[in-house]
Design a protein around this motif. Sequence first.
Motif, mmCIF file in Angstrom:
data_model
loop_
_atom_site.group_PDB
_atom_site.id
_atom_site.type_symbol
_atom_site.label_atom_id
_atom_site.label_comp_id
_atom_site.label_asym_id
_atom_site.label_seq_id
_atom_site.Cartn_x
_atom_site.Cartn_y
_atom_site.Cartn_z
ATOM 1 N N SER A 52 0.868 -1.174 0.000
ATOM 2 C CA SER A 52 0.000 0.000 0.000
ATOM 3 C C SER A 52 0.906 1.226 0.000
ATOM 4 O O SER A 52 2.003 1.185 -0.549
ATOM 5 N N ASP A 53 0.450 2.296 0.602
ATOM 6 C CA ASP A 53 1.273 3.498 0.745
ATOM 7 C C ASP A 53 1.088 4.043 2.154
ATOM 8 O O ASP A 53 0.123 4.756 2.433
ATOM 9 N N PRO A 54 1.984 3.687 3.112
ATOM 10 C CA PRO A 54 3.223 2.937 2.904
ATOM 11 C C PRO A 54 2.999 1.424 2.934
ATOM 12 O O PRO A 54 1.931 0.951 3.306
ATOM 13 N N ASN A 55 4.054 0.680 2.539
ATOM 14 C CA ASN A 55 4.024 -0.769 2.618
ATOM 15 C C ASN A 55 4.340 -1.215 4.045
ATOM 16 O O ASN A 55 4.975 -0.495 4.811
ATOM 17 N N GLN A 56 3.904 -2.438 4.375
ATOM 18 C CA GLN A 56 4.137 -2.926 5.732
ATOM 19 C C GLN A 56 4.426 -4.422 5.719
ATOM 20 O O GLN A 56 3.779 -5.181 4.993
ATOM 21 N N ILE A 57 5.397 -4.815 6.519
ATOM 22 C CA ILE A 57 5.741 -6.223 6.715
ATOM 23 C C ILE A 57 5.709 -6.520 8.205
ATOM 24 O O ILE A 57 6.246 -5.742 9.006
ATOM 25 N N ALA A 58 5.082 -7.607 8.580
ATOM 26 C CA ALA A 58 5.113 -8.078 9.960
ATOM 27 C C ALA A 58 5.888 -9.387 9.989
ATOM 28 O O ALA A 58 5.452 -10.390 9.429
ATOM 29 N N PHE A 59 7.089 -9.350 10.604
ATOM 30 C CA PHE A 59 7.919 -10.555 10.682
ATOM 31 C C PHE A 59 8.939 -10.415 11.801
ATOM 32 O O PHE A 59 9.662 -9.438 11.846
#
Length: 239
Positions: A52-59
């Motif tokens: 998306s805007d912004p991008n997101q990663i959960a890790f």
Amino acid sequence: MRCVILLFVGILYVGSFSLFAQGGGPPMITDDPDVVEFHKWEINSSFNLSISDPNQIAFPYLDVNYGILHDVHLKVERGYIFTFDKSHSTSAMGDVSVGLKYIFLHQEKGFLSMGIYPQATITGNEKGFLFPLLLQKKFGRFLIGEDIGISIGENNYQSWQNGFLLGYQVSDKLELMGEFFVEKSFNPIIATRGYMNYGFRYNLNNTFTILGSFGRQMITPINDSQEYFISYLGIQSSF
């Protein structure tokens, strides 16, 4: 309604050979009423992506469940969140969520399975409570699930959610799912977000199951950035 019909037809087309279905829960957004067995653990470890805007990663993203009573399990959930766009990036521990799931009606004793899953986000800027009612009905190889809930948060935030899920067991190892999930906020603004999502579970053995899903946001509020792609890839450990 049109999306739900297309989803149902798609699953009918994909599945022509199956047995039993587990239903909602990871890797899906829609949850199910089934609980972890008494004195048993279920740990879901995953890599979650939102473009998306912004991008997101959960890790890593951890969802830890333990059967504290018959028909009741405790959940603790938290992830490490990376947020980034073209200009900068940030990373931080995500919010902590805790919950208790209680299944009070089993399909074996009634027409369907029913449960409740009160949850609380206890850290961060989005503290609040979620009160879902979970329904599930199995028809041999098929499964239908419904997740209906109300959220209450800080600054008088209020929203309603509804997840509709279809599942089909391709074999004793592979299950396919599809869902349409909607969240509508009422305060401080009225806004609707809707997601179409497809997932699978592949049972490696009695301990480990591979989980995966992918989808996108289908309904986006005018002032929000659309999530063009969402995904979940993880492994479930049961012991």
